[in-house]
Design a protein around this motif. Structure first.
Motif, PDB file in Angstrom:
ATOM      1  N   SER A 169      44.600  14.277  65.561  1.00  0.00           N
ATOM      2  CA  SER A 169      45.317  14.318  64.209  1.00  0.00           C
ATOM      3  C   SER A 169      44.519  15.059  63.160  1.00  0.00           C
ATOM      4  O   SER A 169      43.209  14.774  63.269  1.00  0.00           O
ATOM      5  CB  SER A 169      45.191  12.701  63.955  1.00  0.00           C
ATOM      6  OG  SER A 169      45.827  12.584  62.680  1.00  0.00           O
ATOM      7  N   LEU A 182      53.564  15.677  65.672  1.00  0.00           N
ATOM      8  CA  LEU A 182      53.335  14.703  64.465  1.00  0.00           C
ATOM      9  C   LEU A 182      54.230  15.506  63.508  1.00  0.00           C
ATOM     10  O   LEU A 182      54.551  16.593  63.299  1.00  0.00           O
ATOM     11  CB  LEU A 182      51.840  14.975  64.244  1.00  0.00           C
ATOM     12  CG  LEU A 182      50.619  14.572  65.260  1.00  0.00           C
ATOM     13  CD1 LEU A 182      49.501  15.064  64.324  1.00  0.00           C
ATOM     14  CD2 LEU A 182      50.968  13.398  65.467  1.00  0.00           C
ATOM     15  N   ILE A 184      53.842  14.897  59.399  1.00  0.00           N
ATOM     16  CA  ILE A 184      53.111  14.411  58.626  1.00  0.00           C
ATOM     17  C   ILE A 184      53.335  14.679  57.195  1.00  0.00           C
ATOM     18  O   ILE A 184      54.217  15.474  56.854  1.00  0.00           O
ATOM     19  CB  ILE A 184      51.600  14.956  58.717  1.00  0.00           C
ATOM     20  CG1 ILE A 184      51.634  16.255  58.618  1.00  0.00           C
ATOM     21  CG2 ILE A 184      51.138  14.518  60.065  1.00  0.00           C
ATOM     22  CD1 ILE A 184      50.397  17.108  58.697  1.00  0.00           C
ATOM     23  N   GLN A 201      50.533   9.958  58.772  1.00  0.00           N
ATOM     24  CA  GLN A 201      51.646  10.425  59.904  1.00  0.00           C
ATOM     25  C   GLN A 201      52.825   9.569  59.617  1.00  0.00           C
ATOM     26  O   GLN A 201      52.620   8.367  59.355  1.00  0.00           O
ATOM     27  CB  GLN A 201      50.881   9.900  61.043  1.00  0.00           C
ATOM     28  CG  GLN A 201      49.734  10.567  61.674  1.00  0.00           C
ATOM     29  CD  GLN A 201      49.121  10.248  62.823  1.00  0.00           C
ATOM     30  OE1 GLN A 201      49.620   9.567  63.803  1.00  0.00           O
ATOM     31  NE2 GLN A 201      47.840  10.780  63.148  1.00  0.00           N
ATOM     32  N   ARG A 258      54.666  10.032  65.083  1.00  0.00           N
ATOM     33  CA  ARG A 258      53.777  10.707  66.192  1.00  0.00           C
ATOM     34  C   ARG A 258      54.519  10.207  67.742  1.00  0.00           C
ATOM     35  O   ARG A 258      54.561   9.038  67.826  1.00  0.00           O
ATOM     36  CB  ARG A 258      52.620   9.937  66.204  1.00  0.00           C
ATOM     37  CG  ARG A 258      51.533  10.564  67.073  1.00  0.00           C
ATOM     38  CD  ARG A 258      50.315   9.665  66.979  1.00  0.00           C
ATOM     39  NE  ARG A 258      49.010  10.105  67.950  1.00  0.00           N
ATOM     40  CZ  ARG A 258      48.266  11.000  67.892  1.00  0.00           C
ATOM     41  NH1 ARG A 258      48.254  11.491  66.707  1.00  0.00           N
ATOM     42  NH2 ARG A 258      47.193  11.396  68.883  1.00  0.00           N
TER      43      ARG A 258
END
Length: 261
Positions: free
Chosen positions: A10, A251, A253, A15, A18
């Motif tokens: 990460s 991810l 984000i 986030q 995930r």
């Protein structure tokens, strides 16, 4: 909002989502596998006579892939929906696999040949997926010529992509940096599924020609079985990335910039 990222760690941003790439790989490959099983089963149960008919008029007990997925409903709609759903994550996984191989390649001393093979394999992977979409949405009864073109493009790109991936994987494995157990297992199974795929294609061409030239009873059934093996070995080859994706996540984000509304 940023695009989905392929990473092993990460980056510290907030986030929003995930998920493990291994889970995404299983879910993605389950779509074409499930669609294939459904289409063949439904064709055998409810469209047996039509889906197994051939120009020779000899007994046949299995539908070809083209007949099962594109000639009748609801099979064609199930196939199109599931292949369409799997396309976007399949492109994403293809990109993730490329980035994973590039990381492995740059940890060893490599030649321009291997860099070129990786680059070629990258684009062949995309073309393979695009050709699969072409086979899906242009059925053989709607436009046989275009369908056949997409089919041959799919076979060519698939084989060339497999070969390029194996070459790069073997080079990395034979370098000073020893591959992990998971990478070694992935490479070994890739090679096996590639051999099965090539042997199945050769056998399919032989049996198909015998069927057309001699109209032997059961020949087209054998061709259909070998066709299933071609598709399954192709899926299995791509599924070997499961081991390479271990510990990797997809991810989504939030942007680290201005978050005011």
């Amino acid at each position: 909002m940023m695009l989905p990222l392929y990473t092993q760690e990460s980056s510290g941003e907030e986030q929003l989502l995930r998920t493990k790439l291994t889970w995404l790989a299983v879910a993605t490959l389950s779509c074409p596998f499930g669609a294939m099983v459904f289409c063949i089963t439904w064709s055998l149960l409810y469209d047996f006579d039509r889906s197994t008919a051939t120009h020779c008029g000899v007994p046949n007990y299995l539908p070809s892939i083209s007949a099962a997925i594109g000639d009748y409903s609801p099979q064609r709609y199930v196939w199109r929906v599931l292949i369409g759903l799997h396309a976007a994550p399949r492109f994403l996984l293809c990109t993730a696999a490329v980035r994973r191989r590039k990381v492995a390649l740059h940890t060893v001393s490599h030649t321009n040949f291997h860099k070129q093979m990786e680059s070629i394999g990258h684009w062949l992977g995309y073309l393979e997926i695009a050709a699969l979409l072409g086979i899906t949405y242009v059925s053989s009864i709607e436009n046989h010529g275009v369908h056949a073109t997409f089919f041959f493009l799919f076979v060519f790109c698939s084989l060339a992509h497999m070969m390029s991936v194996i070459i790069v994987a073997r080079w990395v494995a034979s370098s000073d940096n020893a591959a992990t157990i998971r990478e070694w297992k992935s490479r070994c199974w890739k090679q096996r599924f590639f051999v099965v795929n090539v042997a199945s294609i050769i056998l399919a061409v032989y049996v198909y020609n015998r069927h057309n030239n001699y109209c032997e009873p059961g020949a087209y059934t054998i061709f259909a079985l070998v066709e299933y093996l071609i598709v399954l070995s192709n899926m299995a080859f791509h599924m070997t990335s499961y081991w390479e994706f271990a510990g990797c996540h997809l991810l989504i984000i939030s942007d680290i910039g201005d978050k005011s509304f």
